[in-house]
Structures are given as C-alpha cells and as structure tokens.
Scaffold this motif. Structure first.
Motif, short mmCIF file in Angstrom:
data_model
loop_
_atom_site.label_atom_id
_atom_site.label_comp_id
_atom_site.label_asym_id
_atom_site.label_seq_id
_atom_site.Cartn_x
_atom_site.Cartn_y
_atom_site.Cartn_z
N SER A 35 0.82 -1.20 0.00
CA SER A 35 0.00 0.00 0.00
C SER A 35 0.86 1.26 0.00
O SER A 35 0.57 2.22 -0.72
N TYR A 45 0.89 3.84 -3.04
CA TYR A 45 0.55 5.24 -2.80
C TYR A 45 1.54 6.16 -3.54
O TYR A 45 1.15 7.16 -4.15
N LYS A 103 -7.36 -5.77 0.00
CA LYS A 103 -7.87 -4.41 -0.17
C LYS A 103 -9.37 -4.33 0.09
O LYS A 103 -9.89 -3.28 0.46
N ARG A 147 -9.65 -0.54 4.76
CA ARG A 147 -10.11 0.75 4.27
C ARG A 147 -9.54 1.91 5.09
O ARG A 147 -9.33 3.00 4.56
N LEU A 207 -6.26 2.76 3.55
CA LEU A 207 -6.40 3.38 2.24
C LEU A 207 -6.89 4.81 2.32
O LEU A 207 -6.75 5.57 1.35
N ASN A 208 -7.47 5.19 3.45
CA ASN A 208 -7.94 6.57 3.62
C ASN A 208 -6.85 7.50 4.12
O ASN A 208 -7.04 8.72 4.16
N ARG A 266 -3.54 9.81 4.17
CA ARG A 266 -2.94 10.67 3.16
C ARG A 266 -1.66 11.30 3.69
O ARG A 266 -1.57 11.64 4.87
N PRO A 282 -2.20 10.44 -3.44
CA PRO A 282 -1.84 9.06 -3.83
C PRO A 282 -1.86 8.89 -5.34
O PRO A 282 -2.40 9.72 -6.07
N TYR A 331 -5.25 4.29 -6.40
CA TYR A 331 -4.69 3.75 -5.16
C TYR A 331 -5.76 3.12 -4.26
O TYR A 331 -5.59 2.02 -3.74
N ALA A 332 -6.89 3.79 -4.07
CA ALA A 332 -7.92 3.31 -3.16
C ALA A 332 -9.00 2.49 -3.85
O ALA A 332 -9.92 2.01 -3.20
N ASP A 333 -8.89 2.33 -5.18
CA ASP A 333 -9.91 1.59 -5.91
C ASP A 333 -9.78 0.09 -5.64
O ASP A 333 -8.66 -0.45 -5.63
#
Length: 208
Positions: free
Chosen positions: A156, A160, A181, A187, A190-191, A193, A199, A203-205
């Motif tokens: 991750s 990023y 993921k 999650r 992935l949130n 920053r 990112p 990246y968060a998809d």
C-alpha cells in the motif's frame, strides 16, 4: 491489526527522521510505532506493538492473526521478518526516504539511481511472493495471517507513491492484494494521506 480487531486508535503523525526531542524521550532509537495503552503505558517498537495488540486486544469472537499450529506460526514469522527487514531495507525504506523524508531537507532531491535500484529490488521480491501465492491461499498458508497484513501495508505504501506498476504484477499477487484491499479493516489504511502528496491514480480503488 487494530482495525481487524475493532480496536479504536487516535493516530499522531511523527516524522522520525527529524529526531524530535519528544520522540527521543520515548524511544532513543527514534523509530516507530509507539502504542499508548489505556493506562498510558508506552509500548515501543514494531515487534512489541504487534505482540501487545495480539495479547491485549484479540477479540474472543474471531481468530487472531497468529496461527495456532507451531509450524504454521513459524512460517508466518519467517515472512513477517522478510517483509519488515528484507523488503523494508531493500525497497520501502529507500523509496520513503527519497520521496517523502527528503522533502523536509532544504535543497534535497530524490536520487534517481537509488529509486532505480529500489524498484529493481521490488521486482525480485514480487517474483518470490507470487511464487508463494501460486500454491497458497494466503501468503503464509491456508489462512489469513499477520504476514498478509505486513506485506499489504508495504504494498500500500509503495502503491501510494506510484511505485507499483500493476500491469506488470502477476495475477496471483494482484488477486491476493485485491482480497486484502476489500477487507473493511484495510479501508482505514487506504484513507490515510501524506500532506501535499496525493496518492497514485487508482490507489484506493478495489478494481485496479
């Protein structure tokens, strides 16, 4: 781990490379993470934190991230060490230092040769991890374990920063990361920053 176990955290951003006095008072080695328990005791270092979370917070209603079988647990620890030491020292640490830490040093710019070497090393690690995943359901065996979370955290971070070319990643590794993921616990990561550093695209998809 904490998100998987439902343990709430209040996160504080620290830049260990600045070696600030408050950090050195807690840990003269100036390394992270540091976990404060409900009684305000400080648990210092990654391995101590991992064990503290597993010992203090593993809920009774779910299995922990440590396999119960001794040999399976040994394989998990082998791969956790691989990620936290070998992968970190040959790939992640260099890319974080060049792309993030150097932003706090006036006039410092990323060194292209270091970036190239780290990315070449990443390719070798991916080949090994994919070889494992080709014959296993999860990284260390049949069940999700701490090894998966350790590797996913590094992937991750690299993703990023835009250092993972998913078009060149083998299918087994892509499938593994997609499953990781998709977990609700992931999650929260992935949130996260980095200030002034958005990112990479996708990246968060979950579909990447």
């Amino acid at each position: 781990m904490c998100a998987e176990y439902g343990v709430p955290l209040d996160l504080e951003e620290i830049k260990p490379w600045l070696r600030e006095e408050a950090l050195l008072e807690l840990n003269p080695a100036a390394t992270l993470p540091i976990l404060f328990t409900e009684s305000e005791d400080a648990v210092v270092g990654i391995m101590a934190n991992i064990h503290a979370v597993e010992d203090f917070y593993t809920p009774d209603i779910v299995g922990g991230l440590f396999p119960t079988d001794p040999l399976a647990r040994a394989e998990m620890w082998r791969l956790v060490e691989w990620v936290l030491v070998k992968l970190n020292d040959e790939v992640t640490r260099y890319l974080v230092e060049e792309k993030i830490a150097k932003r706090d040093i006036r006039g410092a710019t990323p060194e292209p040769s270091v970036l190239r070497a780290a990315k070449a090393n990443l390719g070798e690690h991916v080949l090994y991890f994919n070889w494992l995943l080709a014959s296993r359901n999860w990284l260390a065996g049949d069940d999700l374990s701490l090894a998966d979370f350790a590797l996913a955290a590094h992937v991750s971070t690299l993703d990023y920063m835009g250092d993972v070319d998913w078009s060149k990643i083998p299918a087994e590794t892509r499938d593994w990361y997609s499953r990781i993921k998709s977990r609700p616990a992931f999650r929260t990561l992935l949130n996260d920053r980095v200030v002034a550093m958005p990112p990479s695209r996708g990246y968060a998809d979950l579909d990447f």
